[in-house]
Scaffold this motif. Structure first.
Motif, PDB file in Angstrom:
ATOM      1  N   TYR A  16       0.766  -1.162   0.079  1.00 43.72           N
ATOM      2  CA  TYR A  16       0.104   0.029  -0.006  1.00 43.72           C
ATOM      3  C   TYR A  16       0.833   1.220   0.190  1.00 43.72           C
ATOM      4  O   TYR A  16       0.728   2.157  -0.924  1.00 43.72           O
ATOM      5  N   GLU A  17       1.881   1.332   0.932  1.00 40.35           N
ATOM      6  CA  GLU A  17       2.578   2.407   0.975  1.00 40.35           C
ATOM      7  C   GLU A  17       3.512   2.758  -0.203  1.00 40.35           C
ATOM      8  O   GLU A  17       3.587   3.969  -0.759  1.00 40.35           O
ATOM      9  N   HIS A  20       0.810   3.997  -2.820  1.00 43.25           N
ATOM     10  CA  HIS A  20       0.462   5.393  -2.529  1.00 43.25           C
ATOM     11  C   HIS A  20       1.465   6.373  -2.618  1.00 43.25           C
ATOM     12  O   HIS A  20       1.212   7.422  -3.308  1.00 43.25           O
ATOM     13  N   HIS A  23       1.750   7.431  -6.239  1.00 48.12           N
ATOM     14  CA  HIS A  23       0.451   8.158  -6.689  1.00 48.12           C
ATOM     15  C   HIS A  23      -0.214   7.226  -7.430  1.00 48.12           C
ATOM     16  O   HIS A  23      -0.898   7.749  -8.604  1.00 48.12           O
ATOM     17  N   GLU A  25      -3.140   6.152  -7.089  1.00 46.62           N
ATOM     18  CA  GLU A  25      -4.297   6.782  -7.269  1.00 46.62           C
ATOM     19  C   GLU A  25      -4.628   7.734  -8.555  1.00 46.62           C
ATOM     20  O   GLU A  25      -5.789   7.870  -8.830  1.00 46.62           O
ATOM     21  N   GLN A  32      -4.553   2.081 -10.393  1.00 47.03           N
ATOM     22  CA  GLN A  32      -5.873   2.340  -9.408  1.00 47.03           C
ATOM     23  C   GLN A  32      -6.317   1.010  -8.967  1.00 47.03           C
ATOM     24  O   GLN A  32      -6.517   1.026  -7.604  1.00 47.03           O
ATOM     25  N   LEU A  35      -4.215  -0.597  -5.974  1.00 43.58           N
ATOM     26  CA  LEU A  35      -4.137   0.364  -5.007  1.00 43.58           C
ATOM     27  C   LEU A  35      -5.520  -0.181  -4.157  1.00 43.58           C
ATOM     28  O   LEU A  35      -5.423  -0.195  -2.883  1.00 43.58           O
ATOM     29  N   ALA A  39      -5.971  -2.089  -0.555  1.00 45.11           N
ATOM     30  CA  ALA A  39      -6.833  -1.244   0.676  1.00 45.11           C
ATOM     31  C   ALA A  39      -7.704  -2.062   0.875  1.00 45.11           C
ATOM     32  O   ALA A  39      -7.940  -2.097   2.207  1.00 45.11           O
ATOM     33  N   ASP A  52      -7.255   4.099   6.539  1.00 45.82           N
ATOM     34  CA  ASP A  52      -6.404   4.640   7.344  1.00 45.82           C
ATOM     35  C   ASP A  52      -6.309   3.905   8.739  1.00 45.82           C
ATOM     36  O   ASP A  52      -5.443   3.741   9.354  1.00 45.82           O
TER      37      ASP A  52
END
Length: 77
Positions: A16-17, A20, A23, A25, A32, A35, A39, A52
């Motif tokens: 994820y990191e 992300h 970028h 997203e 996308q 990601l 998530a 989060d």
């Protein structure tokens, strides 16, 4: 509740990191989707509803986490 193995959580957090940080997203549909998939998997693995909260919960379960410090997870009384 079933708990994911720490190695699985560590891998998901890293994926994820990385995505992300790149970028994903704002990238193409494949980036996308990847990601979004990571998530979603983090949320399922940690029993949370948003990424989060999933990241906080996953990091809290990783080796070396300070189990006695749950100040991020619980509001001040």
């Amino acid at each position: 509740m079933l708990m994911a193995h720490p190695a699985v959580l560590a891998d998901l957090v890293q994926q994820y990191e990385t995505l992300h940080g790149l970028h994903a997203e704002n990238g193409g549909p494949e980036a996308q989707q990847r990601l979004d998939d990571v998530a979603y998997t983090l949320c399922v693995a940690t029993g949370t509803r948003d990424v989060d909260a999933a990241l906080i919960a996953a990091r809290h379960q990783l080796p070396g986490a300070r189990a006695e410090d749950d100040s991020v997870l619980a509001p001040d009384a």
